[in-house]
Design a protein around this motif. Structure first.
Motif, PDB file in Angstrom:
ATOM      1  N   GLY A   1       0.890  -1.171  -0.095  1.00 57.27           N
ATOM      2  CA  GLY A   1       0.170  -0.145  -0.164  1.00 57.27           C
ATOM      3  C   GLY A   1       0.825   1.200  -0.013  1.00 57.27           C
ATOM      4  O   GLY A   1       0.095   2.348  -0.272  1.00 57.27           O
ATOM      5  N   SER A   2       2.167   1.286   0.126  1.00 57.56           N
ATOM      6  CA  SER A   2       2.982   2.359   0.213  1.00 57.56           C
ATOM      7  C   SER A   2       3.018   3.004  -1.496  1.00 57.56           C
ATOM      8  O   SER A   2       3.768   2.204  -2.242  1.00 57.56           O
ATOM      9  CB  SER A   2       4.353   2.172   0.712  1.00 57.56           C
ATOM     10  N   PRO A   3       2.715   3.958  -1.811  1.00 61.16           N
ATOM     11  CA  PRO A   3       2.925   4.626  -3.324  1.00 61.16           C
ATOM     12  C   PRO A   3       4.372   5.146  -3.647  1.00 61.16           C
ATOM     13  O   PRO A   3       4.827   5.924  -4.018  1.00 61.16           O
ATOM     14  CB  PRO A   3       2.011   6.050  -3.070  1.00 61.16           C
ATOM     15  N   LEU A   4       5.167   3.999  -3.724  1.00 58.17           N
ATOM     16  CA  LEU A   4       6.607   4.282  -3.948  1.00 58.17           C
ATOM     17  C   LEU A   4       6.873   4.017  -5.322  1.00 58.17           C
ATOM     18  O   LEU A   4       6.183   3.096  -6.054  1.00 58.17           O
ATOM     19  CB  LEU A   4       7.479   3.139  -3.139  1.00 58.17           C
ATOM     20  N   VAL A   5       7.796   4.704  -6.040  1.00 58.44           N
ATOM     21  CA  VAL A   5       8.047   4.556  -7.382  1.00 58.44           C
ATOM     22  C   VAL A   5       9.644   4.457  -7.438  1.00 58.44           C
ATOM     23  O   VAL A   5      10.472   5.259  -6.843  1.00 58.44           O
ATOM     24  CB  VAL A   5       7.826   5.796  -8.149  1.00 58.44           C
ATOM     25  N   VAL A   6      10.563   3.509  -8.183  1.00 62.25           N
ATOM     26  CA  VAL A   6      11.813   3.385  -8.221  1.00 62.25           C
ATOM     27  C   VAL A   6      12.205   4.326  -9.565  1.00 62.25           C
ATOM     28  O   VAL A   6      11.551   4.074 -10.824  1.00 62.25           O
ATOM     29  CB  VAL A   6      12.310   2.035  -8.455  1.00 62.25           C
ATOM     30  N   ILE A   7      13.041   5.395  -9.433  1.00 61.57           N
ATOM     31  CA  ILE A   7      13.301   6.196 -10.482  1.00 61.57           C
ATOM     32  C   ILE A   7      14.700   6.124 -11.125  1.00 61.57           C
ATOM     33  O   ILE A   7      15.090   6.945 -12.047  1.00 61.57           O
ATOM     34  CB  ILE A   7      12.905   7.775 -10.178  1.00 61.57           C
ATOM     35  N   GLY A   8      15.741   5.526 -10.530  1.00 63.42           N
ATOM     36  CA  GLY A   8      16.848   5.533 -10.941  1.00 63.42           C
ATOM     37  C   GLY A   8      17.618   4.377 -10.167  1.00 63.42           C
ATOM     38  O   GLY A   8      17.265   3.615  -9.277  1.00 63.42           O
ATOM     39  N   GLY A   9      18.741   3.672 -10.903  1.00 61.35           N
ATOM     40  CA  GLY A   9      19.623   2.791 -10.289  1.00 61.35           C
ATOM     41  C   GLY A   9      20.580   3.056  -9.628  1.00 61.35           C
ATOM     42  O   GLY A   9      21.253   4.139  -9.466  1.00 61.35           O
ATOM     43  N   TYR A  10      21.166   2.345  -8.939  1.00 59.38           N
ATOM     44  CA  TYR A  10      22.256   2.578  -8.183  1.00 59.38           C
ATOM     45  C   TYR A  10      23.442   1.269  -8.107  1.00 59.38           C
ATOM     46  O   TYR A  10      24.253   1.210  -8.934  1.00 59.38           O
ATOM     47  CB  TYR A  10      22.116   2.790  -6.596  1.00 59.38           C
ATOM     48  N   TYR A  11      22.946   0.287  -7.346  1.00 61.96           N
ATOM     49  CA  TYR A  11      23.706  -1.260  -7.575  1.00 61.96           C
ATOM     50  C   TYR A  11      23.214  -1.867  -8.903  1.00 61.96           C
ATOM     51  O   TYR A  11      21.785  -1.968  -8.978  1.00 61.96           O
ATOM     52  CB  TYR A  11      23.311  -1.988  -6.323  1.00 61.96           C
ATOM     53  N   GLN A  12      24.149  -2.008 -10.072  1.00 61.15           N
ATOM     54  CA  GLN A  12      23.408  -3.000 -10.969  1.00 61.15           C
ATOM     55  C   GLN A  12      23.700  -4.254 -10.999  1.00 61.15           C
ATOM     56  O   GLN A  12      23.340  -5.051 -11.818  1.00 61.15           O
ATOM     57  CB  GLN A  12      24.213  -2.226 -12.388  1.00 61.15           C
ATOM     58  N   GLY A  13      24.499  -4.691 -10.015  1.00 59.33           N
ATOM     59  CA  GLY A  13      24.710  -6.151  -9.665  1.00 59.33           C
ATOM     60  C   GLY A  13      23.703  -6.282  -8.192  1.00 59.33           C
ATOM     61  O   GLY A  13      23.567  -5.215  -7.687  1.00 59.33           O
ATOM     62  N   TYR A  14      23.584  -7.372  -7.878  1.00 64.10           N
ATOM     63  CA  TYR A  14      22.969  -7.893  -6.699  1.00 64.10           C
ATOM     64  C   TYR A  14      23.983  -8.217  -5.384  1.00 64.10           C
ATOM     65  O   TYR A  14      24.630  -9.074  -5.678  1.00 64.10           O
ATOM     66  CB  TYR A  14      21.907  -8.677  -6.792  1.00 64.10           C
ATOM     67  N   PRO A  15      23.966  -7.646  -4.363  1.00 63.77           N
ATOM     68  CA  PRO A  15      25.069  -7.784  -3.380  1.00 63.77           C
ATOM     69  C   PRO A  15      24.759  -9.139  -2.350  1.00 63.77           C
ATOM     70  O   PRO A  15      25.721  -9.622  -1.838  1.00 63.77           O
ATOM     71  CB  PRO A  15      24.803  -6.649  -2.518  1.00 63.77           C
ATOM     72  N   GLY A  16      23.557  -9.568  -2.521  1.00 57.89           N
ATOM     73  CA  GLY A  16      23.258 -10.587  -1.525  1.00 57.89           C
ATOM     74  C   GLY A  16      23.955 -11.963  -1.825  1.00 57.89           C
ATOM     75  O   GLY A  16      23.941 -12.187  -3.152  1.00 57.89           O
ATOM     76  N   CYS A  17      24.620 -12.672  -0.949  1.00 57.71           N
ATOM     77  CA  CYS A  17      25.351 -13.742  -1.417  1.00 57.71           C
ATOM     78  C   CYS A  17      25.369 -14.664  -0.205  1.00 57.71           C
ATOM     79  O   CYS A  17      25.046 -14.233   0.740  1.00 57.71           O
ATOM     80  CB  CYS A  17      26.504 -13.521  -1.696  1.00 57.71           C
ATOM     81  N   VAL A  18      25.696 -16.101  -0.429  1.00 58.55           N
ATOM     82  CA  VAL A  18      26.073 -16.847   0.576  1.00 58.55           C
ATOM     83  C   VAL A  18      27.574 -16.786   1.150  1.00 58.55           C
ATOM     84  O   VAL A  18      28.281 -16.626   0.009  1.00 58.55           O
ATOM     85  CB  VAL A  18      25.632 -18.091   0.267  1.00 58.55           C
ATOM     86  N   ILE A  19      27.666 -16.401   2.165  1.00 61.91           N
ATOM     87  CA  ILE A  19      29.140 -16.502   2.641  1.00 61.91           C
ATOM     88  C   ILE A  19      29.520 -17.656   3.692  1.00 61.91           C
ATOM     89  O   ILE A  19      28.716 -17.796   4.663  1.00 61.91           O
ATOM     90  CB  ILE A  19      29.586 -15.060   3.225  1.00 61.91           C
TER      91      ILE A  19
END
Length: 355
Positions: free
Chosen positions: A116-134
């Motif tokens: 229900g939050s009226p959010l909009v993504v308007i630009g990129g920052y990370y173009q790779g995904y940081p989440g990983c298994v360590i």
């Protein structure tokens, strides 16, 4: 970002403690007290005044692109940076009108929009995904399949760490019943720092879900040998991005467009010169006068630059590919992560800087 990102003196124990502070156990996703500008704008989305960009954790090298853009006067003079407070939610200030653009995971914005939050993504920052298994190099976890029967630590069943684990399990053909999920808060680095004395001990993780540009770096810099295992080759998630609300986008589109373009220039400067990034961050993190902490901050900057640099379908730093939003929404929906509000890629993703 709940792994948020996001959250380091010289002894091994001390350096690990410092690493937790500097790299942030997900600095872009957690919220804590900050010392940067706390400017408020309660005039609503259509009011004049400063355009405030929210940085969702304490001052940190991972926000250096925005520090650099401000120092280089890429932003208009009315743009201000604001670090979040300890009790703030990721999008609270944005929804309240205190901020007009925030650095947060596009996936987290999509989930919030579905609730229900009226959010909009308007630009990129990370173009790779940081989440990983360590995992520790001396552990038996060397692939995603090795998570079966193991204990996996992560902050909780929310946010980007949780989404990354969903991707990892899907790609390994595993379900939650195949492993033990240990909710440990933002203590992944400390939890993995010491090896398990008993393989059957389920109170300590065999592996953690963390970020490649802070948790993995912090552990390595503190002397803990670890291996980083990607959660997939083609990850259906979009990480740290530039997010606003529909109301602010409609009322201040031209200003937001300028801010996105200026942020992109800051990102480019960051990628090109990690040493300059450390210098720019010292104004916000005075502890970086310490050589050990500056060295670790530079390592975080280099790892973060790998996420920011264009890859795959991207050719422009800071760009956002709306086609990826559809894949992301489909995945989050399939995993049962989305809320009751129907969202679409066109509704959630409206890039001001194309891929």
């Amino acid at each position: 970002m709940t792994s948020q990102p996001s959250r380091p003196r010289l002894s091994r124990r001390g350096l690990l403690t410092s690493a937790l502070a500097l790299t942030g156990a997900g600095a872009l996703a957690a919220c804590s007290s900050g010392t940067a500008s706390q400017a408020l704008n309660s005039g609503g989305p259509g009011a004049g005044g400063a355009l405030t960009i929210g940085l969702t954790y304490t001052p940190n090298i991972q926000f250096a692109p925005f520090y650099m853009a401000l120092a280089n006067k890429d932003y208009e003079s009315t743009v201000e940076l604001r670090h979040h407070g300890g009790s703030e939610g990721l999008f609270d200030a944005l929804l309240a009108g205190t901020e007009h653009m925030v650095i947060a995971g596009a996936d987290e914005a999509a989930v919030a929009a579905s609730n229900g939050s009226p959010l909009v993504v308007i630009g990129g920052y990370y173009q790779g995904y940081p989440g990983c298994v360590i995992a520790r190099e001396d552990s038996a976890v060397a692939s995603l399949a090795d998570l079966k029967g193991r204990v996996v630590g992560l902050p909780g069943r929310m946010g980007e760490n949780w989404y990354a684990l969903q991707v990892a399990m899907r790609n390994a053909g595993l379900t939650e019943s195949d492993l033990t999920i240990l909710e440990i808060g933002f203590t992944q680095q400390a939890a993995l720092a010491q090896p398990k004395s008993d393989a059957s001990d389920t109170s300590k993780p065999d592996a953690i879900i963390g970020f490649s540009n802070n948790d993995a770096v912090g552990l390595k810099e503190s002397g803990v040998a670890v291996r980083t295992i990607p959660v997939g080759d083609d990850i259906p998630l979009i990480g740290a991005s530039l997010v606003t609300t529909q109301a602010v986008l409609e009322a201040r589109r031209a200003e937001l467009n300028d801010a996105v373009m200026a942020s992109s220039r800051g990102m480019a400067a960051f990628v090109a010169d990690p040493d300059a990034a450390v210098t720019a961050t010292r104004q916000y993190v005075p502890d970086l006068v310490d050589d050990a902490q500056a060295r670790q901050a530079r390592a975080v900057a280099v790892a973060t630059a790998e996420l920011i640099a264009p890859s795959g379908t991207y050719t422009t730093i800071g760009a956002l590919d709306p086609s990826k939003a559809a894949t992301m929404i489909e995945f989050l929906g399939t995993q049962g992560i989305l809320g009751a509000t129907t969202i679409t890629a066109d509704g959630v993703c409206q890039p001001l800087l194309a891929a």
